[in-house]
Design an enzyme around this catalytic site. Structure first.
Site: not given
Ligand code: S3P
Length: 436
Positions: A21-22, A121, A167, A169, A320, A347, A351, A393
């Site tokens: 995915k990344s 988020r 992070s 991101q 993850d 997340k 989670r 997930r």
């Protein structure tokens, strides 16, 4: 709608897990900024990635699918045009945060939103460093989406920026903004996070240098330099492979092979941890493709799993994977101590809370202490419905738990699995799982 997993016979077979995915998000974004046409093979066709693709199309990029490959016609650096519609990134933190970075240094306005999870988020983590570079991002109260990215073609590079959150991101948003900024941006990371943005920048021959100083990762990148299109092969996602792999490890008599899995060192914390727990897991046929290390992974039933202590420093390389590790820990002897889990609270869901709740519901002892979670192995009792809060997930992890629980486990909102792994149910059942 619900999905239910029942006690299953052994899992057997060879499978191809879908693309990472990344890397898929980044492949589309970097191809859009190249000069010429990039062919992307193995792109993950999940909702998150398709939302990034749709957004790039709204920004004037031509993307076509022919047979199994995607062809992206890049317009060069700063070659995007103002979208006449809102860009909706659905459930994807990666898509939205990376694109906020890229769009912040363009010469036009973009409106960004997402689903209810994404709209809750934190975006301050990307907005703050981008503002230091001169970006203008008008988010909702509390730095939440929707946001208006004003676009400023005159932004400045960031000098010696020390990452405040570990992070990838955030790091990637800064680097993507810097692509349309003249001058050198320097980012310093205390904790190493996934490095696919840097690898792709190197792969395209961009001006990026990575070094180590006092144990910290120093990334230097100089922007506003055009690069030519190149083909990209996306390896299979270790974060998706984690589900059949853990399923095989905990289900008696199982032996499976997952082909072409990305084994980049910044992504394999779960596999290292499973090996330490006594799992029978082997890398075969290790090789490098399009700048990334890959292997076929063989996983077999491992009856002697034992609890281990996982250091906080390892968290970014398996961030993850804690939901599925929680399930492996439930099947191990003794305590598994997971440290440094603060990021798990922000997340797709909280989670940390949902792993703990789901395990407790299934008769497993799970205790939260500060940013740590301690899971004591036992017997998964099942016979419950796990609330996923729309987290893909969490859903997949408790379905894997259902394969070995005494009674079936049901999960709600299973449609969210399509955000990362649309083939999950079919692939698991092909191996011998009973998920309906
Ligand atoms: C990702 C980085 C991680 C991870 C996410 C994908 C990426 O998030 O949880 O699923 O592709 O950069 P953070 O960078 O916020 O830790």
């Amino acid at each position: 709608m619900y999905l239910t997993a029942k006690k299953s016979k052994k899992l057997k077979g060879k499978v191809n897990v879908p693309g990472d995915k990344s890397i898929s998000h980044r492949a589309l974004i970097f191809a859009s900024q190249a000069i010429g046409e990039c062919k992307i093979s193995g792109l993950l066709e999940s909702e998150d990635v398709l939302n990034t693709k749709k957004s790039l199309q709204k920004l004037g990029i031509n993307i076509e699918k022919k047979r199994n490959d995607y062809f992206v016609s890049g317009n060069g650096i700063g070659g995007l045009s103002e979208p006449d519609d809102i860009l909706d990134f659905g459930n994807s933190g990666t898509g939205s945060r990376l694109m906020i970075g890229l769009l912040s240094s363009q010469n036009f306005k973009s409106y960004i939103t997402g689903d209810s999870s994404l709209r809750g988020r934190p975006m301050a983590r990307v907005i703050k460093p981008l503002e230091k570079m001169g970006a203008k991002v008008n988010a909702r109260q509390g730095n939440l989406l929707p946001a208006l990215v004003e676009g400023n073609g005159m932004m400045l590079p960031l000098d010696n920026y020390e990452m405040e959150v570990p992070s990838a991101q955030v790091k990637s948003a800064i680097l993507l903004a810097a692509m349309n900024i003249s001058g050198t941006t320097t980012i310093i990371e205390k904790e190493r996070t996934r490095d696919h943005t840097e690898s792709m920048m190197k792969y395209f021959g961009m001006d990026i240098k990575i070094s180590e100083k006092n144990g910290r990762n120093v990334i230097k990148f100089t922007g506003q330099k055009e690069y030519k299109a190149k083909n990209i092969i996306v390896p299979s996602d270790p974060s998706s492979a984690a589900f059949p792999i853990v399923a095989a490890i905990i289900t008696e008599g199982s032996e499976i092979l997952c082909r072409n899995i990305l084994i980049n060192p910044t992504r394999i914390g779960l596999f290292e941890t499973l090996k330490e727990m006594g799992a029978r897991l082997e890398y075969k046929n290790i090789r490098t493709e399009a700048g990334e290390k890959i292997a076929d992974i063989k996983a077999s039933y491992s009856p002697d799993l034992k609890g281990v202590k996982i250091p906080a420093e390892r968290a970014p390389s398996m961030i993850d994977e804690y939901p599925i590790l929680g399930v492996a820990a439930a099947c191990a002897k003794g305590d598994t101590v997971m440290n440094g889990l603060a990021e798990l609270r922000v997340k797709e869901s909280n989670r940390l809370e949902l792993i703990k709740k789901g395990l407790i519901q299934n008769g497993i002892k799970a205790v939260e202490k500060g940013d740590s979670l301690i899971v004591t192995g036992g017997k998964l009792k099942g016979g419950v419905t796990v609330t996923t809060h729309g987290d893909h997930r969490i859903a997949m992890s408790f379905l894997v738990a259902g394969l070995v629980a005494a009674k079936p486990i049901k999960v709600d909102e299973p449609h969210m699995i399509a955000t990362s792994f649309p083939e999950f149910k079919g692939l698991m059942n092909k191996l011998g799982a009973d998920i309906r």
